[in-house]
Write a protein that holds these residues in place. Structure first.
Motif, short mmCIF file in Angstrom:
data_model
loop_
_atom_site.label_atom_id
_atom_site.label_comp_id
_atom_site.label_asym_id
_atom_site.label_seq_id
_atom_site.Cartn_x
_atom_site.Cartn_y
_atom_site.Cartn_z
N GLY A 53 -5.39 113.84 -79.23
CA GLY A 53 -4.78 112.80 -80.04
C GLY A 53 -3.34 113.12 -80.36
O GLY A 53 -2.68 113.93 -79.71
N VAL B 10 0.78 111.96 -81.24
CA VAL B 10 1.83 111.21 -80.57
C VAL B 10 2.22 111.94 -79.29
O VAL B 10 2.31 113.17 -79.26
N ASN C 71 -7.21 109.78 -77.60
CA ASN C 71 -6.89 109.11 -78.86
C ASN C 71 -5.40 109.16 -79.17
O ASN C 71 -5.00 109.23 -80.33
N HIS D 11 -1.72 107.96 -79.95
CA HIS D 11 -1.22 106.77 -80.62
C HIS D 11 0.31 106.82 -80.63
O HIS D 11 0.93 107.74 -80.08
N ASN E 14 -6.47 104.29 -74.92
CA ASN E 14 -5.90 105.06 -76.01
C ASN E 14 -5.56 104.09 -77.13
O ASN E 14 -6.11 102.99 -77.21
N GLN E 15 -4.65 104.47 -78.00
CA GLN E 15 -4.24 103.60 -79.10
C GLN E 15 -2.72 103.43 -79.12
O GLN E 15 -2.11 103.32 -80.18
N LEU E 16 -2.13 103.40 -77.95
CA LEU E 16 -0.69 103.26 -77.83
C LEU E 16 -0.27 101.85 -78.22
O LEU E 16 -1.02 100.88 -78.01
N GLU E 17 0.93 101.71 -78.76
CA GLU E 17 1.37 100.42 -79.28
C GLU E 17 2.84 100.18 -78.93
O GLU E 17 3.47 100.99 -78.24
N ASN F 148 -5.27 99.34 -74.95
CA ASN F 148 -4.42 99.97 -75.95
C ASN F 148 -4.04 98.90 -76.97
O ASN F 148 -4.76 97.91 -77.13
N ARG F 149 -2.91 99.09 -77.64
CA ARG F 149 -2.45 98.12 -78.64
C ARG F 149 -1.01 97.69 -78.36
O ARG F 149 -0.24 97.43 -79.28
N ASN G 126 -5.05 94.16 -74.54
CA ASN G 126 -3.92 94.56 -75.37
C ASN G 126 -3.47 93.35 -76.19
O ASN G 126 -4.23 92.40 -76.37
#
Length: 804
Positions: free
Chosen positions: A437, A439, A459, A461, A480-483, A504-505, A528
């Motif tokens: 996880g 960044v 995980n 982000h 993942n939870q990339l935005e 992702n986001r 997304n």
């Protein structure tokens, strides 16, 4: 011959072959001096009775030279071999002409070389392998000495020729990586002169026996144990079965042994091999290794440089590795080694190790160690593969020399250490399917040699940092939870073939600027927050090599991207020919070492997408697959006609949108389709007969629309169940329980769509009953034929109604 012919200074081709001529005045030297522009010079069977003049080497344009059967004598000028355009050289049947072959450059264009029945002699140079265009080499009845004969890495097929037994001076025979027909090797023991250094009646002088990557059958012959001079034996990747003859383990001079195969098996005493004092390379797979796992080995244990014991039922690390300080390659993949990686493993090849592969075991931790995170100590390590174990804890940090680092499919936690910024030589980084996880370090964009980045299913982000490497071939950060936005710097990654950003986001508009990437084949943006209308492409050449695009489960609006359909050129060709050597999409990465045979430089891609209504994980993507998934967005209006131009499509999913209008006849042009999903829209009218032309269609879903009329019958449509049509109140016919009225249809499958073109007279393909009521009258039209005829009759009936 009129001498004036030899004064034509611009002459480029002269063929005097098979004439009873004798060059006297002018002589051959004078002819060559005058004809300096010659490209093709043929004098076969012309009586020259002279040495070959050195001036021939000045004909810089010469492509073909035939001096066969010319009575030549003396020494052939070696400078002639250096003519940069010479492709054809025939000197055969000049028994008093002497000469030798030079070292050939890789740029040499020779295609045909004929020296048969001449006095040429000496060693055949190894550099003859540089002649990549060579089609024919004739050296029979010469005086060449052949001590090495290598046919490896070609496309030879059929039986291995028995005539090899005639090569009495041969010391090296290489047959690996061909497609020789299945047969047994017993004939080798009977060929008394094969691969020997004298004329004895056995093979006792044989030093190398390499027949890997063929289709040789039977058991490994025990008589190989009689070849006491063998230093290298490689029988791998054939169709041998059974166990290893113990006689092989007693060959005193063995330096390299490779015995790998799917059908090999049985118990093998590893200690037998470890008694071979000259052994430096040992490769076994598929056997059940039996040896005292904790045995101590004395100083006579061979110092190995290469060891692969793959799929050998190991449950622990062999203890003898503790004393192996010169190892360069170690692979113990696909075993059953459990638990902790022992601390002493770091003493193994500490200064020499280049590759360590412990993948597909049951390893849990490195340790116990004093420092966290763990910094691996091998100073020369290029390739580390720990994938598919049960490793826990923080991510081990490889040495700065690393080129390929794979720890996917484990249970690692924590963040990527800033020390990864020092991996300036890394080519492939695979951290996928862990619990990592935090960044992503911005320094990832500074790894200039990076070609494959796989961070899937973790995980992570925050934002995806700028990726400007122009060597990147594949990026997978899906699940993942990339935005944030897709970094625009990706447009600089001109080698990029695969970009997977799904699940992702990300919150962005459609990245049409990626269309500039000339090699991009797969683009996944699924699940997304992409939004807005997909506008016009930036040029008509956008996405020229795109084969797979998945933008499902986003918030795109507006019309389907019909202008992009026009630029997706790789999707427009049915039966597109791909590299037949690759059944699956691969990225061919750089080789970090001269030991390239042991380094995986072909990376397969994986992708999750919907196929035939089911979420499917493609662990490897078929190289020919062409797919478009635009489902679960807010696309509206009609299906554009140009979608029928994508004739190479295998999968098309435009379900769960707000599309209206008819199912277009142009969809019938998609004859390669295997899956077509139109469900959950507002489509209306009938399902056209043209869809029967899609003969490979295995999945069809038109449920939950406003379709009416009869369901097409026959061909693939006879295989679809009720689920394909539910939620369309106006549909009738098999497989639904609602039967069609006679006034709606009496159809048979249509003939070829070309039938009846150019004619207004109907064919006998379909009977369609059209019923129109005007006032108190009922007009019934029986139409046989194509849709053009139907439309004409429809217009006639409407006009008739108005007149009434």
């Amino acid at each position: 011959m009129p001498p004036e012919i030899f004064e034509l200074s611009n002459l480029v081709s002269l063929d005097l072959s098979f004439n009873p001529l004798k060059f006297q005045n002018p002589g051959l030297k004078s002819v060559v001096e005058n004809l300096s522009s010659l490209k093709h010079f043929y004098l076969s069977r012309v009586n020259l009775s002279s040495p070959v003049p050195h001036i021939l080497a000045t004909l810089s344009s010469l492509k073909s030279l035939d001096l066969s059967s010319c009575g030549l004598y003396g020494e052939f000028p070696v400078e002639i071999f250096k003519l940069r355009n010479l492709q054809f050289l025939s000197l055969q049947n000049n028994e008093f002409l002497a000469g030798y072959l030079p070292e050939f450059q890789s740029s040499s264009p020779f295609q045909i070389l004929r020296f048969a029945q001449t006095g040429f002699s000496g060693k055949l140079p190894d550099s003859i392998g540089n002649l990549k265009s060579l089609l024919e080499l004739g050296i029979e009845s010469c005086y060449f000495s052949v001590s090495s004969f290598c046919l490896s890495k070609n496309k030879f097929s059929g039986q291995i020729p028995f005539s090899l037994a005639n090569l009495t001076q041969l010391a090296y025979l290489g047959l690996s990586e061909n497609t020789f027909s299945p047969h047994k090797l017993s004939w080798l023991d009977k060929q008394t002169k094969l691969i020997v250094l004298d004329s004895s009646e056995n093979l006792t002088q044989l030093t190398h026996f390499l027949v890997d990557n063929n289709q040789l059958t039977g058991r490994i012959p025990p008589w190989l144990g009689n070849l006491t001079q063998l230093t290298k034996i490689d029988l791998s990747d054939n169709k041998f079965h059974g166990s290893i003859p113990q006689s092989i383990c007693r060959l005193p001079n063995l330096e390299s042994v490779s015995l790998r195969g799917k059908n090999l098996g049985g118990k093998v005493g590893l200690d037998l091999f470890l008694k071979l004092k000259n052994l430096t390379e040992l490769q076994l797979s598929g056997f059940h290794l039996s040896f005292p796992i904790n045995s101590t080995f004395n100083t006579s244990t061979p110092k190995l440089k290469l060891l692969t014991l793959n799929a050998c039922n190991l449950t622990e690390f062999p203890i003898f590795l503790h004393s192996q300080h010169e190892l360069k390659i170690v692979s113990l993949t696909n075993n059953e080694i459990h638990g902790q990686i022992p601390k002493w493993i770091f003493d193994m090849g500490k200064q020499t190790l280049l590759l360590l592969d412990l993948s597909f075991n049951f390893l849990t931790t490195f340790g116990p160690f004093d420092h966290t995170p763990l910094v691996l100590p091998w100073g020369s390590l290029l390739n580390l593969n720990l994938a598919s174990n049960k490793l826990q804890g923080s991510l081990p940090i490889p040495p700065t020399s690393i080129a390929q680092y794979k720890v996917g499919n484990n249970k690692l936690t924590g963040e990527i250490s800033p020390l990864f910024c020092n991996l300036s030589s890394i080519i492939r980084l695979d951290l996928s399917h862990n619990n990592l996880g935090g960044v992503l370090p911005q320094c990832l964009s500074k790894l200039s040699d990076l070609e494959v980045l796989n961070l899937q299913n973790n995980n992570f982000h925050g934002i995806l940092s700028n990726m400007e490497q122009n060597r990147l071939r594949a990026i997978d950060v899906s699940f993942n939870q990339l935005e944030g936005q897709v970094p625009r710097s990706l447009s600089n990654c001109t080698m990029l073939e695969i970009l997977l950003l799904g699940n992702n986001r990300f919150y962005d508009i459609f990245p049409s600027w990626l269309g500039k990437l000339p090699r991009l084949r797969v683009l996944s943006l699924q699940s997304n927050g992409f939004h807005g209308a997909i506008g016009k492409p930036e040029s008509s050449l956008n996405f020229p090599n795109l084969q797979i695009i998945d933008v499902s489960f986003n918030n795109f609006i507006g019309r389907l991207p019909y202008e992009h359909f026009q630029s997706w050129t790789s999707m427009k060709v049915a039966n597109l020919t791909f590299d037949k050597n690759n059944a699956y999409m691969v990225a061919v990465t750089s080789n970090p070492s001269p030991y390239f045979n042991y380094f995986e430089n072909r990376v397969s891609y994986s992708l999750e997408m919907t196929n035939k209504g089911i979420k499917t994980l493609y662990e490897k993507i078929q190289d020919h697959l062409i797919a478009v998934d635009l489902s679960s967005n807010k696309f509206e209006r009609e299906i554009p006609e140009v979608i029928g131009n994508l004739k190479g499509l295998h999968l098309l999913n435009i379900s769960n949108n707000i599309l209206i209008g008819p199912i277009l006849s142009s969809l019938g042009n998609l004859t390669e389709l295997e899956s077509l999903d139109l469900s959950q829209n507002g489509l209306s009218r009938e399902i056209l007969q043209q869809l029967l032309q899609i003969t490979f269609l295995a999945f069809f879903n038109a449920s939950n629309n406003h379709l009416t009329g009869p369901i097409p019958q026959g061909k693939q449509f006879s295989t679809f169940e009720n689920d394909s049509y539910l939620g369309n109140m106006g549909l009738c016919g098999t497989p639904l329980t609602m039967k069609c009225k006679i006034s709606e249809t009496m159809t048979q499958p249509p003939l070829d769509s070309k039938q009846g073109e150019g004619s207004n007279f109907p064919s006998k393909s379909d009977w369609v009953v059209i019923m129109m009521e005007y006032g108190s009258g009922l007009i019934i039209g029986f139409v046989i034929g194509n849709s053009l005829t139907i439309r004409k009759l429809g217009r006639f009936l409407k006009d008739f109604g108005r007149k009434q």
